[in-house]
Design a protein around this motif. Structure first.
Motif, PDB file in Angstrom:
ATOM      1  N   ILE A  20       0.824  -1.309  -0.152  1.00 18.80           N
ATOM      2  CA  ILE A  20       0.066  -0.036  -0.009  1.00 18.80           C
ATOM      3  C   ILE A  20       0.933   1.154  -0.001  1.00 18.80           C
ATOM      4  CG2 ILE A  20      -1.504   1.259   1.411  1.00 18.80           C
ATOM      5  CD1 ILE A  20      -2.730  -1.669   2.193  1.00 18.80           C
ATOM      6  N   GLU A  21       1.939   1.352   0.860  1.00 18.31           N
ATOM      7  CA  GLU A  21       2.781   2.494   1.000  1.00 18.31           C
ATOM      8  C   GLU A  21       3.432   2.796  -0.599  1.00 18.31           C
ATOM      9  OE1 GLU A  21       7.006   3.043   2.941  1.00 18.31           O
ATOM     10  OE2 GLU A  21       5.299   2.143   4.198  1.00 18.31           O
ATOM     11  N   LEU A  22       3.797   1.536  -1.295  1.00 19.87           N
ATOM     12  CA  LEU A  22       4.564   1.592  -2.593  1.00 19.87           C
ATOM     13  C   LEU A  22       3.301   2.336  -3.502  1.00 19.87           C
ATOM     14  CD1 LEU A  22       6.837   1.050  -4.740  1.00 19.87           C
ATOM     15  CD2 LEU A  22       5.591  -1.201  -5.058  1.00 19.87           C
ATOM     16  N   PRO A  36       9.555   4.088 -11.751  1.00 23.01           N
ATOM     17  CA  PRO A  36       8.566   3.212 -10.935  1.00 23.01           C
ATOM     18  C   PRO A  36       8.975   1.860 -10.940  1.00 23.01           C
ATOM     19  CG  PRO A  36       7.249   4.216 -12.646  1.00 23.01           C
ATOM     20  CD  PRO A  36       8.640   4.746 -12.868  1.00 23.01           C
ATOM     21  N   GLN A  37       9.888   1.419 -11.983  1.00 18.02           N
ATOM     22  CA  GLN A  37      10.661   0.022 -12.006  1.00 18.02           C
ATOM     23  C   GLN A  37      11.612  -0.122 -10.818  1.00 18.02           C
ATOM     24  OE1 GLN A  37      11.674  -0.190 -16.149  1.00 18.02           O
ATOM     25  NE2 GLN A  37       9.820  -0.865 -16.873  1.00 18.02           N
ATOM     26  N   LEU A  38      12.246   0.947 -10.705  1.00 15.97           N
ATOM     27  CA  LEU A  38      13.459   0.995  -9.660  1.00 15.97           C
ATOM     28  C   LEU A  38      12.716   0.730  -8.177  1.00 15.97           C
ATOM     29  CD1 LEU A  38      15.876   3.692 -10.807  1.00 15.97           C
ATOM     30  CD2 LEU A  38      16.214   1.161 -10.876  1.00 15.97           C
ATOM     31  N   THR A  41      11.379  -2.709  -7.966  1.00 14.14           N
ATOM     32  CA  THR A  41      12.321  -3.662  -7.619  1.00 14.14           C
ATOM     33  C   THR A  41      12.948  -3.600  -6.094  1.00 14.14           C
ATOM     34  OG1 THR A  41      13.437  -3.425  -9.993  1.00 14.14           O
ATOM     35  CG2 THR A  41      14.955  -4.348  -8.090  1.00 14.14           C
ATOM     36  N   THR A  42      12.965  -2.144  -5.533  1.00 15.81           N
ATOM     37  CA  THR A  42      13.197  -2.090  -4.091  1.00 15.81           C
ATOM     38  C   THR A  42      12.115  -2.882  -3.159  1.00 15.81           C
ATOM     39  OG1 THR A  42      14.214  -0.048  -4.720  1.00 15.81           O
ATOM     40  CG2 THR A  42      13.751  -0.293  -2.405  1.00 15.81           C
ATOM     41  N   PHE A  43      10.857  -2.454  -3.617  1.00 19.99           N
ATOM     42  CA  PHE A  43       9.737  -3.323  -2.981  1.00 19.99           C
ATOM     43  C   PHE A  43      10.213  -4.842  -3.093  1.00 19.99           C
ATOM     44  CE2 PHE A  43       5.583  -5.315  -3.327  1.00 19.99           C
ATOM     45  CZ  PHE A  43       5.153  -5.240  -2.075  1.00 19.99           C
TER      46      PHE A  43
END
Length: 187
Positions: A20-22, A36-38, A41-43
């Protein structure tokens, strides 16, 4: 991800909160801020780390429980009054049943992992395939044997080997079977 982790409500809540935070970050971010892809990936890396930590905790709990059961079984097996005390034998049987249940649980998890690996790797010749088709050593462990001469249960490997040797020698030396066919006696 191990199937048991899917029923962990704390873990699922933590993953949902991070998701939800993402989503909020992506909705509120300007198009030129970050890729957004970075963020995705971090998520995924964050979620993977959380799942691994939770899995290690569950495995540690299971391992501690199995080790405690083994220790309790060993302590009971070493007691001198095991042969005469029905309550001890009942408790030992209960501990062995619980140990067997935990082993089955672990085996089911391993089976699910193996099935997932099989779907992933398939019939391709690779390290996984060659390991699957190598013969394995048998591992049917006998934990204790009843010694008819001393009328006690022994857990020492040397003593158990001696009991088994004597038993098989007696089987070989006693002519238990009556043969009608003389040719069969010679063979």
């Amino acid at each position: 991800m191990p199937l048991a982790l899917l029923s962990d409500s704390k873990l699922m809540d933590e993953i949902a909160t991070a998701g939800i935070e993402l989503q909020r970050d992506l909705e509120s971010a300007a198009p030129h801020d970050t890729n957004p892809q970075l963020r995705w990936t971090t998520f995924k890396q964050h979620i993977t780390t959380i799942i691994k930590k939770s899995g290690k905790k569950q495995i540690a709990k299971m391992t501690n429980k199995v080790n405690a059961l083994k220790k309790d079984m060993h302590n009971i097996e070493q007691r001198e009054d095991l042969d005469t005390n029905q309550e001890l034998r009942t408790h030992l049987a209960f501990l062995r049943q619980e140990h067997q249940h935990l082993d089955q649980k672990v085996n089911r998890n391993e089976q699910a992992k193996a099935q997932a690996r099989w779907f992933d790797k398939g019939e391709k010749i690779n390290k996984y395939w060659t390991r699957m088709h190598n013969p394995r050593k048998p591992r049917d462990i006998i934990h204790a044997l009843y010694d008819p001469t001393s009328e006690k249960i022994t857990t020492k490997s040397v003593d158990m080997a001696e009991i088994a040797r004597k038993y098989h020698d007696e089987l070989q030396s006693n002519n238990l079977l009556e043969y009608d066919d003389p040719e069969r006696q010679v063979a």
